[in-house]
Design a protein around this motif. Structure first.
Motif, mmCIF file in Angstrom:
data_model
loop_
_atom_site.group_PDB
_atom_site.id
_atom_site.type_symbol
_atom_site.label_atom_id
_atom_site.label_comp_id
_atom_site.label_asym_id
_atom_site.label_seq_id
_atom_site.Cartn_x
_atom_site.Cartn_y
_atom_site.Cartn_z
ATOM 1 N N ARG A 1 -12.348 5.387 -2.877
ATOM 2 C CA ARG A 1 -11.170 4.911 -3.597
ATOM 3 C C ARG A 1 -10.126 6.025 -3.690
ATOM 4 O O ARG A 1 -8.942 5.816 -3.434
ATOM 5 C CB ARG A 1 -11.576 4.422 -4.987
ATOM 6 C CG ARG A 1 -10.554 3.585 -5.694
ATOM 7 C CD ARG A 1 -11.068 3.036 -7.031
ATOM 8 N NE ARG A 1 -12.165 2.106 -6.831
ATOM 9 C CZ ARG A 1 -13.450 2.382 -7.127
ATOM 10 N NH1 ARG A 1 -13.800 3.550 -7.625
ATOM 11 N NH2 ARG A 1 -14.383 1.475 -6.917
ATOM 12 N N ARG A 2 -10.547 7.227 -4.032
ATOM 13 C CA ARG A 2 -9.631 8.361 -4.131
ATOM 14 C C ARG A 2 -8.973 8.644 -2.778
ATOM 15 O O ARG A 2 -7.773 8.845 -2.692
ATOM 16 C CB ARG A 2 -10.352 9.620 -4.625
ATOM 17 C CG ARG A 2 -9.399 10.807 -4.822
ATOM 18 C CD ARG A 2 -10.023 12.165 -4.581
ATOM 19 N NE ARG A 2 -10.731 12.320 -3.333
ATOM 20 C CZ ARG A 2 -10.172 12.580 -2.149
ATOM 21 N NH1 ARG A 2 -8.866 12.679 -2.033
ATOM 22 N NH2 ARG A 2 -10.901 12.711 -1.071
ATOM 23 N N VAL B 1 -4.719 -0.456 -4.029
ATOM 24 C CA VAL B 1 -6.148 -0.304 -3.723
ATOM 25 C C VAL B 1 -6.979 -1.053 -4.756
ATOM 26 O O VAL B 1 -7.931 -1.762 -4.416
ATOM 27 C CB VAL B 1 -6.553 1.185 -3.624
ATOM 28 C CG1 VAL B 1 -8.069 1.349 -3.585
ATOM 29 C CG2 VAL B 1 -5.918 1.834 -2.392
ATOM 30 N N SER B 2 -6.611 -0.937 -6.019
ATOM 31 C CA SER B 2 -7.330 -1.650 -7.077
ATOM 32 C C SER B 2 -7.223 -3.160 -6.893
ATOM 33 O O SER B 2 -8.221 -3.885 -6.970
ATOM 34 C CB SER B 2 -6.772 -1.244 -8.440
ATOM 35 O OG SER B 2 -7.403 -1.960 -9.461
ATOM 36 N N VAL C 1 -6.386 5.942 -2.035
ATOM 37 C CA VAL C 1 -5.214 6.091 -2.900
ATOM 38 C C VAL C 1 -4.369 7.282 -2.466
ATOM 39 O O VAL C 1 -3.143 7.203 -2.417
ATOM 40 C CB VAL C 1 -5.642 6.239 -4.381
ATOM 41 C CG1 VAL C 1 -4.483 6.714 -5.257
ATOM 42 C CG2 VAL C 1 -6.205 4.918 -4.909
ATOM 43 N N ASP C 2 -5.017 8.379 -2.101
ATOM 44 C CA ASP C 2 -4.306 9.610 -1.731
ATOM 45 C C ASP C 2 -3.886 9.653 -0.259
ATOM 46 O O ASP C 2 -3.332 10.662 0.179
ATOM 47 C CB ASP C 2 -5.173 10.829 -2.036
ATOM 48 C CG ASP C 2 -5.409 11.030 -3.518
ATOM 49 O OD1 ASP C 2 -4.687 10.423 -4.336
ATOM 50 O OD2 ASP C 2 -6.326 11.800 -3.868
ATOM 51 N N SER D 1 2.789 1.526 -3.647
ATOM 52 C CA SER D 1 1.999 1.852 -4.842
ATOM 53 C C SER D 1 0.510 1.893 -4.489
ATOM 54 O O SER D 1 -0.231 0.954 -4.777
ATOM 55 C CB SER D 1 2.269 0.811 -5.925
ATOM 56 O OG SER D 1 1.575 1.147 -7.103
ATOM 57 N N PRO D 2 0.079 2.991 -3.871
ATOM 58 C CA PRO D 2 -1.306 3.052 -3.380
ATOM 59 C C PRO D 2 -2.367 2.776 -4.449
ATOM 60 O O PRO D 2 -3.302 2.026 -4.209
ATOM 61 C CB PRO D 2 -1.438 4.469 -2.827
ATOM 62 C CG PRO D 2 -0.058 4.924 -2.564
ATOM 63 C CD PRO D 2 0.821 4.209 -3.547
ATOM 64 N N ARG D 3 -2.234 3.376 -5.611
ATOM 65 C CA ARG D 3 -3.272 3.223 -6.638
ATOM 66 C C ARG D 3 -3.421 1.771 -7.086
ATOM 67 O O ARG D 3 -4.516 1.227 -7.105
ATOM 68 C CB ARG D 3 -2.980 4.113 -7.846
ATOM 69 C CG ARG D 3 -4.087 4.049 -8.914
ATOM 70 C CD ARG D 3 -3.901 5.066 -10.016
ATOM 71 N NE ARG D 3 -3.641 6.416 -9.559
ATOM 72 C CZ ARG D 3 -4.542 7.255 -9.034
ATOM 73 N NH1 ARG D 3 -5.784 6.861 -8.907
ATOM 74 N NH2 ARG D 3 -4.204 8.468 -8.655
ATOM 75 N N SER D 4 -2.315 1.132 -7.422
ATOM 76 C CA SER D 4 -2.417 -0.254 -7.889
ATOM 77 C C SER D 4 -2.806 -1.189 -6.749
ATOM 78 O O SER D 4 -3.534 -2.157 -6.958
ATOM 79 C CB SER D 4 -1.136 -0.709 -8.577
ATOM 80 O OG SER D 4 -0.064 -0.743 -7.679
ATOM 81 N N TYR E 1 0.834 -1.208 0.000
ATOM 82 C CA TYR E 1 0.000 0.000 0.000
ATOM 83 C C TYR E 1 0.871 1.262 0.000
ATOM 84 O O TYR E 1 0.589 2.222 -0.718
ATOM 85 C CB TYR E 1 -0.931 -0.029 1.206
ATOM 86 C CG TYR E 1 -1.877 1.135 1.350
ATOM 87 C CD1 TYR E 1 -2.587 1.646 0.264
ATOM 88 C CD2 TYR E 1 -2.090 1.716 2.588
ATOM 89 C CE1 TYR E 1 -3.467 2.708 0.413
ATOM 90 C CE2 TYR E 1 -2.976 2.766 2.756
ATOM 91 C CZ TYR E 1 -3.663 3.262 1.664
ATOM 92 O OH TYR E 1 -4.531 4.306 1.816
#
Length: 123
Positions: free
Chosen positions: A60-61, A31-32, A64-65, A26-29, A23
């Motif tokens: 989700r945002r 979380v997905s 990720v953030d 690479s938060p975005r990948s 996490y």
């Protein structure tokens, strides 16, 4: 909203050093990937899966953030929200600003909630 799913994310990721490292990296990948493969599994049960939950775009945002203020405001459980981000930010903040620096920032960024009701954590 999917507060249960957000809280499940915070709970499971915070308690698994490998997941927490992914996490952070690479938060975005992450979380997905979590939403698609880890989250649907029922806790303690790798055989059954749930398809009833998904993050909203806002959730989700925020995940990720690393937006703990937004997570608090949408109703993520305060303790789960705080502890995962302590796991991420406590050490670097302490090295730069001293003990409890991240916790102070967390409190400062949520100071606009003083005197207001706690956001509902009900689903």
């Amino acid at each position: 909203m999917s507060k249960y799913y957000v809280n499940k994310f915070l709970f499971t990721v915070d308690r698994d050093p490998h997941l927490l490292a992914r996490y952070i990296e690479s938060p975005r990948s992450f979380v997905s990937a979590w939403e698609q493969s880890i989250g649907p599994k029922l806790l303690g049960n790798d055989v059954e899966a749930s398809s009833a939950h998904a993050f909203t775009d806002e959730e989700r945002r925020a995940l990720v953030d690393h937006d703990f203020v937004s997570l608090f405001e949408i109703g993520a459980h305060f303790f789960l929200n705080l502890t995962i981000f302590i796991g991420i930010y406590d050490e670097p903040y302490a090295q730069k600003y001293g003990p409890l620096a991240f916790q102070r920032e967390f409190a400062q960024k949520l100071r606009h909630w003083r005197g207001k009701d706690y956001p509902s954590i009900a689903t």
